[in-house]
Motif scaffolding. Structure first.
Motif, PDB file in Angstrom:
ATOM      1  N   THR A  20      67.811 118.062 103.098  1.00 59.06           N
ATOM      2  CA  THR A  20      68.998 117.011 103.262  1.00 59.06           C
ATOM      3  C   THR A  20      68.956 115.739 104.269  1.00 59.06           C
ATOM      4  O   THR A  20      68.283 116.345 105.423  1.00 59.06           O
ATOM      5  N   VAL A  21      69.081 115.010 103.936  1.00 61.23           N
ATOM      6  CA  VAL A  21      69.044 113.656 105.039  1.00 61.23           C
ATOM      7  C   VAL A  21      70.523 112.896 104.842  1.00 61.23           C
ATOM      8  O   VAL A  21      70.457 112.264 103.876  1.00 61.23           O
ATOM      9  N   ALA A  22      71.704 113.073 105.814  1.00 62.94           N
ATOM     10  CA  ALA A  22      72.719 112.647 105.238  1.00 62.94           C
ATOM     11  C   ALA A  22      73.894 112.610 106.289  1.00 62.94           C
ATOM     12  O   ALA A  22      73.358 113.205 107.472  1.00 62.94           O
ATOM     13  N   ILE A  23      74.382 111.517 106.648  1.00 62.05           N
ATOM     14  CA  ILE A  23      75.547 111.324 107.672  1.00 62.05           C
ATOM     15  C   ILE A  23      76.618 112.032 107.349  1.00 62.05           C
ATOM     16  O   ILE A  23      77.502 111.823 106.259  1.00 62.05           O
ATOM     17  N   GLU A  24      77.018 113.076 108.073  1.00 59.12           N
ATOM     18  CA  GLU A  24      78.010 113.892 107.954  1.00 59.12           C
ATOM     19  C   GLU A  24      78.993 114.043 109.459  1.00 59.12           C
ATOM     20  O   GLU A  24      78.238 114.539 110.312  1.00 59.12           O
ATOM     21  N   ASP A  25      80.170 114.196 109.221  1.00 60.56           N
ATOM     22  CA  ASP A  25      81.038 114.448 110.435  1.00 60.56           C
ATOM     23  C   ASP A  25      80.381 113.796 111.675  1.00 60.56           C
ATOM     24  O   ASP A  25      80.567 114.495 112.791  1.00 60.56           O
ATOM     25  N   GLY A  26      79.951 112.351 111.521  1.00 58.21           N
ATOM     26  CA  GLY A  26      79.705 111.737 112.778  1.00 58.21           C
ATOM     27  C   GLY A  26      78.128 112.165 113.383  1.00 58.21           C
ATOM     28  O   GLY A  26      77.931 111.649 114.522  1.00 58.21           O
ATOM     29  N   TYR A  27      77.502 113.005 112.536  1.00 57.01           N
ATOM     30  CA  TYR A  27      76.112 113.087 112.858  1.00 57.01           C
ATOM     31  C   TYR A  27      75.183 112.520 111.649  1.00 57.01           C
ATOM     32  O   TYR A  27      75.387 112.609 110.602  1.00 57.01           O
ATOM     33  N   LEU A  28      73.879 112.126 112.192  1.00 54.81           N
ATOM     34  CA  LEU A  28      72.879 112.259 111.056  1.00 54.81           C
ATOM     35  C   LEU A  28      71.990 113.419 110.968  1.00 54.81           C
ATOM     36  O   LEU A  28      71.558 114.148 112.132  1.00 54.81           O
ATOM     37  N   LEU A  29      72.252 114.345 109.957  1.00 51.28           N
ATOM     38  CA  LEU A  29      71.467 115.525 109.862  1.00 51.28           C
ATOM     39  C   LEU A  29      70.325 115.288 108.929  1.00 51.28           C
ATOM     40  O   LEU A  29      70.395 114.834 107.898  1.00 51.28           O
ATOM     41  N   VAL A  30      69.269 115.828 109.514  1.00 46.57           N
ATOM     42  CA  VAL A  30      68.071 115.805 108.916  1.00 46.57           C
ATOM     43  C   VAL A  30      67.650 117.484 108.991  1.00 46.57           C
ATOM     44  O   VAL A  30      67.378 118.079 109.703  1.00 46.57           O
ATOM     45  N   SER A  31      67.602 117.984 107.538  1.00 45.64           N
ATOM     46  CA  SER A  31      67.332 119.441 107.401  1.00 45.64           C
ATOM     47  C   SER A  31      66.229 119.735 106.344  1.00 45.64           C
ATOM     48  O   SER A  31      66.336 118.995 105.261  1.00 45.64           O
ATOM     49  N   ASN A  32      65.516 120.796 106.697  1.00 46.77           N
ATOM     50  CA  ASN A  32      64.902 121.160 105.676  1.00 46.77           C
ATOM     51  C   ASN A  32      65.067 122.596 105.152  1.00 46.77           C
ATOM     52  O   ASN A  32      65.311 123.467 106.046  1.00 46.77           O
ATOM     53  N   LEU A  33      65.306 122.717 103.965  1.00 44.89           N
ATOM     54  CA  LEU A  33      65.721 123.905 103.480  1.00 44.89           C
ATOM     55  C   LEU A  33      64.903 124.907 102.690  1.00 44.89           C
ATOM     56  O   LEU A  33      64.904 126.137 103.089  1.00 44.89           O
ATOM     57  N   GLN A  34      63.666 124.471 102.131  1.00 44.59           N
ATOM     58  CA  GLN A  34      62.964 125.381 101.422  1.00 44.59           C
ATOM     59  C   GLN A  34      61.790 124.557 101.176  1.00 44.59           C
ATOM     60  O   GLN A  34      61.516 123.308 100.957  1.00 44.59           O
ATOM     61  N   LYS A  35      60.612 125.152 101.181  1.00 46.73           N
ATOM     62  CA  LYS A  35      59.366 124.434 100.861  1.00 46.73           C
ATOM     63  C   LYS A  35      58.964 124.271  99.423  1.00 46.73           C
ATOM     64  O   LYS A  35      59.170 125.265  98.762  1.00 46.73           O
ATOM     65  N   ASN A  36      58.668 123.210  99.009  1.00 51.53           N
ATOM     66  CA  ASN A  36      58.118 122.909  97.764  1.00 51.53           C
ATOM     67  C   ASN A  36      56.708 123.208  97.664  1.00 51.53           C
ATOM     68  O   ASN A  36      55.810 122.242  98.179  1.00 51.53           O
ATOM     69  N   LYS A  37      56.222 124.248  96.892  1.00 54.01           N
ATOM     70  CA  LYS A  37      54.814 124.457  96.853  1.00 54.01           C
ATOM     71  C   LYS A  37      53.903 123.470  96.274  1.00 54.01           C
ATOM     72  O   LYS A  37      52.732 123.459  96.520  1.00 54.01           O
ATOM     73  N   LYS A  38      54.650 122.584  95.477  1.00 58.50           N
ATOM     74  CA  LYS A  38      53.699 121.580  94.639  1.00 58.50           C
ATOM     75  C   LYS A  38      53.587 120.218  95.555  1.00 58.50           C
ATOM     76  O   LYS A  38      52.489 119.324  95.244  1.00 58.50           O
ATOM     77  N   TYR A  39      54.141 120.287  96.732  1.00 55.20           N
ATOM     78  CA  TYR A  39      54.262 119.087  97.707  1.00 55.20           C
ATOM     79  C   TYR A  39      52.967 119.272  98.917  1.00 55.20           C
ATOM     80  O   TYR A  39      52.860 120.512  99.052  1.00 55.20           O
ATOM     81  N   THR A  40      52.503 118.319  99.504  1.00 60.33           N
ATOM     82  CA  THR A  40      51.634 118.494 100.810  1.00 60.33           C
ATOM     83  C   THR A  40      52.646 118.695 101.709  1.00 60.33           C
ATOM     84  O   THR A  40      53.864 118.632 101.602  1.00 60.33           O
ATOM     85  N   ASP A  41      52.032 118.992 102.817  1.00 60.15           N
ATOM     86  CA  ASP A  41      52.846 119.158 104.343  1.00 60.15           C
ATOM     87  C   ASP A  41      53.663 118.129 104.706  1.00 60.15           C
ATOM     88  O   ASP A  41      54.797 118.129 104.909  1.00 60.15           O
ATOM     89  N   TYR A  42      52.902 116.589 104.412  1.00 54.98           N
ATOM     90  CA  TYR A  42      53.686 115.474 104.390  1.00 54.98           C
ATOM     91  C   TYR A  42      54.839 115.441 103.712  1.00 54.98           C
ATOM     92  O   TYR A  42      55.951 114.872 104.100  1.00 54.98           O
TER      93      TYR A  42
END
Length: 217
Positions: free
Chosen positions: A43-65
């Motif tokens: 999630t990358v979102a502007i919420e409650d006066g903050y910019l929240l950058v959050s990683n929730l779970q890994k997608n095994k099909k994706y590279t680390d980047y």
């Protein structure tokens, strides 16, 4: 005569202050067009006066980047002139949190892995949780670390990048990490949060402040 001198000095100070511009991103809205995105992995979102950058779970099909939660914006500053950039942010789970703050790197403000020449200047990367400062394409770690930090809640951080003529100084929570000549060409700032070893990480950005003299017409 002394009174006149004091008045003149006060007027000069006022004129200098008036010539300075202070622009603040408070994240009450997306004023500077930060790239927002969300799915079950991040999630990358502007919420409650903050910019929240959050990683929730890994997608095994994706590279680390590709598994990075990331966002960029072009700041309202002239990188070739003197300026002061202040980034106030909060780090939850300080001792485990992994994050990077990038400046002077991605020319298109999207951090495209294939973008040609995106590291043609000295990129600045502030990485947590060990307060590692990396400069340039391959990075040079700072040897000035804060020691052990024990926190339960969000840990407040203040990153300051200041350019005076050709000299750039960088400090974090009042600790100087760097001061020397540095080429600054790019006004883009980025926030990245990886996901390693199934540890959920997130970053809360409170304010981004740009201070710079008004441009002469």
């Amino acid at each position: 005569m002394k009174r006149i001198y004091v008045i003149i000095c006060a007027l000069c100070v006022c004129m200098i202050a008036a010539a300075q511009s202070k622009k603040v991103e408070t994240f009450d809205k997306n004023s500077w067009r930060w790239i927002e995105s969300a799915d079950k992995y991040h999630t990358v979102a502007i919420e409650d006066g903050y910019l929240l950058v959050s990683n929730l779970q890994k997608n095994k099909k994706y590279t680390d980047y590709q598994n990075l939660a990331k966002t960029f914006a072009r700041l309202p500053l002239r990188p070739n002139d003197s300026f002061k950039l202040t980034i106030k942010y909060l780090v939850p789970n300080y001792n485990d949190a992994e994050y990077s703050i990038l400046f002077n790197t991605a020319k298109k403000c999207i951090m495209d892995e294939e973008e040609e020449g995106q590291f043609e200047t000295y990129g600045i990367s502030m990485e947590g949780p060990k307060w590692e400062l990396k400069l340039g394409k391959f990075g040079e770690k700072s040897d000035k670390l804060p020691g052990t930090v024990k926190v339960k809640d969000d840990y407040p951080m203040v990153l300051v990048i200041e350019k005076k003529s050709r000299i750039v100084s960088i400090e974090l929570n009042g600790i100087e990490l760097f001061e020397d000549e540095l080429e600054i060409k790019n006004p883009c700032v980025g926030f990245l949060v990886p996901l390693w070893d199934k540890k959920k990480s997130y970053l809360k950005v409170d304010e981004v402040i740009v201070e710079q003299a008004e441009e002469e017409e």
